[in-house]
Design an enzyme around this catalytic site. Sequence first.
Site, PDB file in Angstrom:
ATOM      1  N   PHE A 242       0.818  -1.220   0.000  1.00  0.00           N
ATOM      2  CA  PHE A 242       0.000   0.000   0.000  1.00  0.00           C
ATOM      3  C   PHE A 242       0.849   1.267   0.000  1.00  0.00           C
ATOM      4  CE2 PHE A 242      -2.156  -3.380   2.464  1.00  0.00           C
ATOM      5  CZ  PHE A 242      -3.029  -3.770   1.472  1.00  0.00           C
ATOM      6  N   GLY A 471       0.699  -9.106  -4.168  1.00  0.00           N
ATOM      7  CA  GLY A 471      -0.467  -9.878  -3.762  1.00  0.00           C
ATOM      8  C   GLY A 471      -1.674  -9.476  -4.579  1.00  0.00           C
ATOM      9  N   ARG A 589     -10.160  -1.269 -20.149  1.00  0.00           N
ATOM     10  CA  ARG A 589     -10.398  -2.708 -20.175  1.00  0.00           C
ATOM     11  C   ARG A 589      -9.891  -3.343 -18.883  1.00  0.00           C
ATOM     12  NH1 ARG A 589     -11.316  -5.457 -24.517  1.00  0.00           N
ATOM     13  NH2 ARG A 589     -10.053  -4.297 -25.999  1.00  0.00           N
ATOM     14  N   ASN A 592      -8.302  -8.736 -15.706  1.00  0.00           N
ATOM     15  CA  ASN A 592      -8.721  -9.954 -15.011  1.00  0.00           C
ATOM     16  C   ASN A 592      -9.809  -9.579 -14.008  1.00  0.00           C
ATOM     17  OD1 ASN A 592      -8.956 -12.036 -13.034  1.00  0.00           O
ATOM     18  ND2 ASN A 592      -6.958 -12.843 -13.652  1.00  0.00           N
ATOM     19  N   PRO A 593     -11.063  -9.945 -14.297  1.00  0.00           N
ATOM     20  CA  PRO A 593     -12.174  -9.527 -13.418  1.00  0.00           C
ATOM     21  C   PRO A 593     -12.023 -10.022 -11.991  1.00  0.00           C
ATOM     22  CG  PRO A 593     -13.001 -10.567 -15.429  1.00  0.00           C
ATOM     23  CD  PRO A 593     -11.503 -10.712 -15.453  1.00  0.00           C
ATOM     24  N   THR A 595      -9.105 -10.622 -10.156  1.00  0.00           N
ATOM     25  CA  THR A 595      -8.129  -9.858  -9.377  1.00  0.00           C
ATOM     26  C   THR A 595      -8.520  -8.380  -9.312  1.00  0.00           C
ATOM     27  OG1 THR A 595      -6.728  -9.678 -11.338  1.00  0.00           O
ATOM     28  CG2 THR A 595      -6.211 -11.455  -9.795  1.00  0.00           C
ATOM     29  N   GLN A 599      -9.118  -5.965  -6.003  1.00  0.00           N
ATOM     30  CA  GLN A 599      -8.495  -4.657  -5.797  1.00  0.00           C
ATOM     31  C   GLN A 599      -9.549  -3.621  -5.412  1.00  0.00           C
ATOM     32  OE1 GLN A 599      -5.283  -4.142  -5.586  1.00  0.00           O
ATOM     33  NE2 GLN A 599      -4.438  -3.849  -7.605  1.00  0.00           N
ATOM     34  N   LYS A 662      -6.662   0.949 -17.710  1.00  0.00           N
ATOM     35  CA  LYS A 662      -6.159   2.025 -16.858  1.00  0.00           C
ATOM     36  C   LYS A 662      -5.956   1.455 -15.448  1.00  0.00           C
ATOM     37  CE  LYS A 662      -9.470   5.046 -18.161  1.00  0.00           C
ATOM     38  NZ  LYS A 662     -10.169   6.323 -18.516  1.00  0.00           N
ATOM     39  N   GLU A 666      -5.638   1.718  -6.865  1.00  0.00           N
ATOM     40  CA  GLU A 666      -5.848   2.714  -5.827  1.00  0.00           C
ATOM     41  C   GLU A 666      -7.210   3.389  -5.870  1.00  0.00           C
ATOM     42  OE1 GLU A 666      -1.797   4.051  -6.890  1.00  0.00           O
ATOM     43  OE2 GLU A 666      -1.555   4.359  -4.749  1.00  0.00           O
TER      44      GLU A 666
HETATM   45 MO1  MOS Z   1       0.898   3.235  -4.080  1.00  0.00          MO
HETATM   46  S1  MOS Z   1       0.535   4.236  -2.301  1.00  0.00           S
HETATM   47  O1  MOS Z   1       1.558   4.567  -4.980  1.00  0.00           O
HETATM   48  O2  MOS Z   1       2.143   2.165  -3.685  1.00  0.00           O
END
Ligand code: MOS
Length: 700
Positions: A242, A471, A589, A592-593, A595, A599, A662, A666
């Site tokens: 993170f 991960g 696009r 992988n739906p 993973t 996220q 894209k 995050e």
């Molecule tokens: Mo992300 S906080 O730019 O690893």
Amino acid sequence: MTDTISPRAIGTPMPRLEGRAKVTGAAPYAFEQPVDNPTYLHPLQAAVVRGRVTSIDTSAAEALAGVLAVLTHKNAPKLARTNDAELAVLQSADVYFRGQFIGGVVAETSEIARHAAGLVRVEYDEQAHDTQMRADSDNVYEPDKVNPTFPADTDEGDVDAALASAAATVDQTYTTPMEHNNPMEPHTTVARWDNSAGDGETRLLLYDSTQGVHSVRTTLAPIFGLDPERVRVVAPHVGGAFGSKGRPHAHNVLAVLAAQLTSGRPVKLALTRQQMFCLAGHRTPTIQRVRLGSGPDGHLTAIAHDVVEHTSRIKEFAEQTAVMTRMMYAAPNRRTSHRLAALDVPVPSWMRAPGETPGSFGLEVAMDELAVDLDLDPIALRVRNDPETDPESGKPWSSRHLVECLRDGARRFGWEQRSRPAGGRRKGDWLVGFGVASATYPAYGGPGSAARIGYDDRGRYTVRIGAVDLGTGAWTVLTQIAADALDCPVEDVALEIGDTDLPKATVAGGSSGTTAWGSTIVAAARAFRDQHGDQPAPGAEVQAEMPAHPDKEKFAVHSFGAQFAEARVHVDTGEIRVPRMLGVFSVGRVINPRTARSQFIGGMTMGLSMALHERSVLDHQTGHVVNHDFAEYHIAAHADVGDVDAVWLDEEDPHANPMGSKGIGEIGIVGAAAAVANATYNATGVRIRDLPITPDKFLG
Ligand code: MOS
């Protein structure tokens, strides 16, 4: 227009390739890497905030059986470069923040090392310190830039005049607390300093929990005066990061210093959870003043976002909190600013969607307040102010489907059942409200990576790139991309990542990994086919760099999303529950739906946690985070999380990259806390502008 590849493996929900190895314990994380004859390092940490170590008595620790070395500023090897103060470990007696490394014990076991560390006696010459951020402090300054390279301030038009003549205005201050990243896997390094080759050359091997093996190499090599080629960094699997593992931190340096004292034996260091609260980065607290002005119809005439946040006195990190506000909505008069309070705190750093995460709380709650003021639906207000082109650069959007996300989400979420006015819907003892917020995240991911593709005598394509999987699914999605770029089945692709022996790769940060590494793999696949055709001979091989991407200059490329939340607030206790969250994303696009969904809902859950729970309590007397463990720093657990769902528009962005995708890593957290906050307002009619939103804030 970029020449995009045809999706076949791309778009399928391929399970994680390393999933079986992980759940059976066969996938090694850094600390578990098998090494011969390991030693264990336990750090010594400063017990004052600011001052100097005046004496350090290591005799009792050194006398303990099993102790191999006690490292302090007095005997630590000299570093070749000390310009990065965070990484200039043990180079002086100075203490700059509470918990800073002042030494370390190396022993035969981790238990002995820890026990011996407790036997070291330290005295300090203590100086006055300041850890408390205040907007009116005299040490607040304007940084040269904010992360990564944005100007600190922007100013267009005349905000003050526009606000003075606006039909409706919002002028409020929003605050977010210090927060800590807290990946499951702690920051871990296994370091071996090896002079045994007989060629007079030192070789440094690191098994490291990092977001970028090559960036660890290029950062650490000059600090230790080593040729980068002599430094190997290995990270096949990482248990979350993170942003906190985006750059090497002081523990990497401490471990390598210690490894110089063990005659070639590897040194293992895993930070404890408590140590991670001062040594692995954190998100700065923010004070955000947001002013909005609009006409009677809700068209924005002015947007201003002025931010105060903190940094360490020894090293600047300036979170880009107001940057999202520069491009999110149209208004002729716009200004943003960032000011930093330089304090005696650990060095802040990246934490999932730095900038957009705290900034979206200020901006998107302010938009909700304006909608209430105008008696407009908050979705209608956002739709009305959706800009045709990027207000900041004037460039066209590569694609911007925020309005579709908002409308699709409203339909799926049952938005028409939202209480109007606020506080008007009750179920038993619970007030029920709905909230919405917009999300965005820019498309990072430029040149700097290379990939090598070979064809072996078993008919497999080896694809080598020094990328890292945190991960999140990089092992899997890069295999899918390689298969489609080579036009072969995924079974014929053998991917190798996570090692500096592989071609260089950029860091897994800023939601850039799939774009940067995927584009590089596509370039290498095209070069491979150009040179070797469809029926290559065994041994055929090609290496290629990530090409420049001209569309990135012509278009403003961002991911977008709409966040929805339902909140219930108990009428007597103020207890807050969030039974439902929905995110609708526009991210080009989806590779992988399976993973991707992970996220998105992971980011949204982190946003829920930010909204209701997460707060690092910095005690200004002692200068440390007092709630530095999972008993006290509460992160949303299963019982806190309701039905979190994420969907996305079916699209491709032909200007973003050759996959048409894209970033997705995050954006899931962006706006999520604002959506929850806006839902609690809609439930109660009480506006909370200070995170986290806790029950006491609804009482009295
Ligand atoms: Mo992300 S906080 O730019 O690893």
